[in-house]
Write a protein that holds these residues in place. Structure first.
Motif, PDB file in Angstrom:
ATOM      1  N   VAL A  75       0.856  -1.187   0.000  1.00  0.00           N
ATOM      2  CA  VAL A  75       0.000   0.000   0.000  1.00  0.00           C
ATOM      3  C   VAL A  75       0.893   1.237   0.000  1.00  0.00           C
ATOM      4  O   VAL A  75       1.848   1.323   0.765  1.00  0.00           O
ATOM      5  CB  VAL A  75      -0.922   0.021   1.240  1.00  0.00           C
ATOM      6  N   GLN A  76       0.549   2.172  -0.875  1.00  0.00           N
ATOM      7  CA  GLN A  76       1.263   3.450  -0.905  1.00  0.00           C
ATOM      8  C   GLN A  76       0.293   4.562  -0.551  1.00  0.00           C
ATOM      9  O   GLN A  76      -0.812   4.629  -1.102  1.00  0.00           O
ATOM     10  CB  GLN A  76       1.859   3.709  -2.284  1.00  0.00           C
ATOM     11  N   ILE A  77       0.704   5.446   0.344  1.00  0.00           N
ATOM     12  CA  ILE A  77      -0.081   6.626   0.692  1.00  0.00           C
ATOM     13  C   ILE A  77       0.591   7.815   0.027  1.00  0.00           C
ATOM     14  O   ILE A  77       1.732   8.135   0.317  1.00  0.00           O
ATOM     15  CB  ILE A  77      -0.156   6.814   2.215  1.00  0.00           C
ATOM     16  N   GLY A  78      -0.118   8.435  -0.889  1.00  0.00           N
ATOM     17  CA  GLY A  78       0.415   9.564  -1.643  1.00  0.00           C
ATOM     18  C   GLY A  78       0.764   9.123  -3.042  1.00  0.00           C
ATOM     19  O   GLY A  78       0.727   7.935  -3.355  1.00  0.00           O
ATOM     20  N   PRO A  79       0.973  10.050  -3.894  1.00  0.00           N
ATOM     21  CA  PRO A  79       1.112  11.481  -3.663  1.00  0.00           C
ATOM     22  C   PRO A  79      -0.248  12.161  -3.478  1.00  0.00           C
ATOM     23  O   PRO A  79      -1.284  11.493  -3.402  1.00  0.00           O
ATOM     24  CB  PRO A  79       1.793  11.983  -4.935  1.00  0.00           C
ATOM     25  N   ARG A  80      -0.201  13.449  -3.451  1.00  0.00           N
ATOM     26  CA  ARG A  80      -1.400  14.277  -3.356  1.00  0.00           C
ATOM     27  C   ARG A  80      -1.465  15.078  -4.658  1.00  0.00           C
ATOM     28  O   ARG A  80      -0.496  15.721  -5.039  1.00  0.00           O
ATOM     29  CB  ARG A  80      -1.250  15.208  -2.156  1.00  0.00           C
ATOM     30  N   ILE A  81      -2.594  14.996  -5.341  1.00  0.00           N
ATOM     31  CA  ILE A  81      -2.758  15.736  -6.583  1.00  0.00           C
ATOM     32  C   ILE A  81      -3.868  16.761  -6.387  1.00  0.00           C
ATOM     33  O   ILE A  81      -5.044  16.412  -6.278  1.00  0.00           O
ATOM     34  CB  ILE A  81      -3.072  14.802  -7.769  1.00  0.00           C
ATOM     35  N   LEU A  82      -3.475  18.002  -6.304  1.00  0.00           N
ATOM     36  CA  LEU A  82      -4.423  19.088  -6.076  1.00  0.00           C
ATOM     37  C   LEU A  82      -4.879  19.679  -7.400  1.00  0.00           C
ATOM     38  O   LEU A  82      -4.235  19.499  -8.438  1.00  0.00           O
ATOM     39  CB  LEU A  82      -3.767  20.161  -5.206  1.00  0.00           C
ATOM     40  N   ARG A  83      -5.985  20.390  -7.359  1.00  0.00           N
ATOM     41  CA  ARG A  83      -6.522  21.026  -8.565  1.00  0.00           C
ATOM     42  C   ARG A  83      -6.263  22.525  -8.534  1.00  0.00           C
ATOM     43  O   ARG A  83      -6.333  23.156  -7.485  1.00  0.00           O
ATOM     44  CB  ARG A  83      -8.018  20.778  -8.681  1.00  0.00           C
ATOM     45  N   LYS A  84      -6.002  23.072  -9.704  1.00  0.00           N
ATOM     46  CA  LYS A  84      -5.853  24.519  -9.842  1.00  0.00           C
ATOM     47  C   LYS A  84      -7.236  25.141  -9.872  1.00  0.00           C
ATOM     48  O   LYS A  84      -8.250  24.444 -10.023  1.00  0.00           O
ATOM     49  CB  LYS A  84      -5.127  24.844 -11.158  1.00  0.00           C
ATOM     50  N   LYS A  85      -7.306  26.449  -9.769  1.00  0.00           N
ATOM     51  CA  LYS A  85      -8.603  27.135  -9.799  1.00  0.00           C
ATOM     52  C   LYS A  85      -9.354  26.892 -11.097  1.00  0.00           C
ATOM     53  O   LYS A  85     -10.572  26.887 -11.125  1.00  0.00           O
ATOM     54  CB  LYS A  85      -8.405  28.632  -9.579  1.00  0.00           C
ATOM     55  N   ASP A  86      -8.610  26.666 -12.198  1.00  0.00           N
ATOM     56  CA  ASP A  86      -9.258  26.421 -13.492  1.00  0.00           C
ATOM     57  C   ASP A  86      -9.744  24.978 -13.645  1.00  0.00           C
ATOM     58  O   ASP A  86     -10.300  24.604 -14.668  1.00  0.00           O
ATOM     59  CB  ASP A  86      -8.336  26.813 -14.652  1.00  0.00           C
ATOM     60  N   GLY A  87      -9.511  24.134 -12.615  1.00  0.00           N
ATOM     61  CA  GLY A  87      -9.988  22.754 -12.633  1.00  0.00           C
ATOM     62  C   GLY A  87      -8.959  21.750 -13.119  1.00  0.00           C
ATOM     63  O   GLY A  87      -9.162  20.545 -12.976  1.00  0.00           O
ATOM     64  N   SER A  88      -7.869  22.202 -13.686  1.00  0.00           N
ATOM     65  CA  SER A  88      -6.831  21.280 -14.136  1.00  0.00           C
ATOM     66  C   SER A  88      -6.021  20.802 -12.932  1.00  0.00           C
ATOM     67  O   SER A  88      -6.066  21.401 -11.858  1.00  0.00           O
ATOM     68  CB  SER A  88      -5.918  21.948 -15.171  1.00  0.00           C
ATOM     69  N   GLU A  89      -5.278  19.720 -13.125  1.00  0.00           N
ATOM     70  CA  GLU A  89      -4.502  19.148 -12.029  1.00  0.00           C
ATOM     71  C   GLU A  89      -3.111  19.752 -11.961  1.00  0.00           C
ATOM     72  O   GLU A  89      -2.483  19.999 -12.990  1.00  0.00           O
ATOM     73  CB  GLU A  89      -4.385  17.632 -12.203  1.00  0.00           C
ATOM     74  N   ARG A  90      -2.650  19.985 -10.747  1.00  0.00           N
ATOM     75  CA  ARG A  90      -1.278  20.421 -10.528  1.00  0.00           C
ATOM     76  C   ARG A  90      -0.368  19.203 -10.541  1.00  0.00           C
ATOM     77  O   ARG A  90      -0.834  18.063 -10.518  1.00  0.00           O
ATOM     78  CB  ARG A  90      -1.156  21.117  -9.167  1.00  0.00           C
ATOM     79  N   ALA A  91       0.923  19.434 -10.529  1.00  0.00           N
ATOM     80  CA  ALA A  91       1.887  18.336 -10.455  1.00  0.00           C
ATOM     81  C   ALA A  91       1.721  17.608  -9.125  1.00  0.00           C
ATOM     82  O   ALA A  91       1.391  18.232  -8.114  1.00  0.00           O
ATOM     83  CB  ALA A  91       3.300  18.881 -10.596  1.00  0.00           C
ATOM     84  N   PRO A  92       1.949  16.295  -9.100  1.00  0.00           N
ATOM     85  CA  PRO A  92       1.844  15.552  -7.839  1.00  0.00           C
ATOM     86  C   PRO A  92       2.795  16.101  -6.779  1.00  0.00           C
ATOM     87  O   PRO A  92       3.912  16.517  -7.085  1.00  0.00           O
ATOM     88  CB  PRO A  92       2.247  14.128  -8.228  1.00  0.00           C
ATOM     89  N   ALA A  93       2.326  16.099  -5.530  1.00  0.00           N
ATOM     90  CA  ALA A  93       3.131  16.549  -4.398  1.00  0.00           C
ATOM     91  C   ALA A  93       3.150  15.445  -3.348  1.00  0.00           C
ATOM     92  O   ALA A  93       2.258  14.591  -3.310  1.00  0.00           O
ATOM     93  CB  ALA A  93       2.532  17.818  -3.802  1.00  0.00           C
ATOM     94  N   LYS A  94       4.151  15.447  -2.486  1.00  0.00           N
ATOM     95  CA  LYS A  94       4.206  14.467  -1.402  1.00  0.00           C
ATOM     96  C   LYS A  94       2.942  14.570  -0.563  1.00  0.00           C
ATOM     97  O   LYS A  94       2.377  15.650  -0.415  1.00  0.00           O
ATOM     98  CB  LYS A  94       5.422  14.722  -0.520  1.00  0.00           C
ATOM     99  N   ALA A  95       2.529  13.447  -0.007  1.00  0.00           N
ATOM    100  CA  ALA A  95       1.319  13.436   0.814  1.00  0.00           C
ATOM    101  C   ALA A  95       1.513  14.261   2.077  1.00  0.00           C
ATOM    102  O   ALA A  95       0.600  14.937   2.527  1.00  0.00           O
ATOM    103  CB  ALA A  95       0.939  12.005   1.174  1.00  0.00           C
ATOM    104  N   GLY A  96       2.703  14.215   2.654  1.00  0.00           N
ATOM    105  CA  GLY A  96       2.965  14.987   3.869  1.00  0.00           C
ATOM    106  C   GLY A  96       2.104  14.514   5.023  1.00  0.00           C
ATOM    107  O   GLY A  96       1.689  13.365   5.089  1.00  0.00           O
TER     108      GLY A  96
END
Length: 84
Positions: A35-56
């Motif tokens: 099992v892997q926890i992460g990454p975290r993929i957040l959305r920009k205001k325009d609805g597109s996805e940002r680059a993956p970030a560490k889950a932290g």
């Protein structure tokens, strides 16, 4: 031996819509499923996805998401564990 992305297999993946956290079951080169926890993929205001970030550090929303899917994760992992 160097890492080979072609040997990395995502067996199943879940995504928390609220926080962008990904939880997945993966295995490398036919090895043990983990099992892997992460990454975290957040959305920009325009609805597109940002680059993956560490889950932290996990928020309460992340924990509630994990709590909601933990039985499904356990079931998927159990299918892949050999006897013993």
């Amino acid at each position: 031996m160097p890492y080979d992305a072609n040997k990395d297999e995502v067996i199943k993946q879940w995504r928390c819509d609220e926080t962008g956290l990904l939880i997945s079951i993966q295995r490398y080169d036919g090895g043990e499923a983990k099992v892997q926890i992460g990454p975290r993929i957040l959305r920009k205001k325009d609805g597109s996805e940002r680059a993956p970030a560490k889950a932290g550090r996990l928020t309460i929303e992340d924990l509630m998401f994990l709590y909601d899917i933990i039985d499904e994760i356990k079931e998927e992992m159990t299918k892949r564990v050999g006897p013993g």
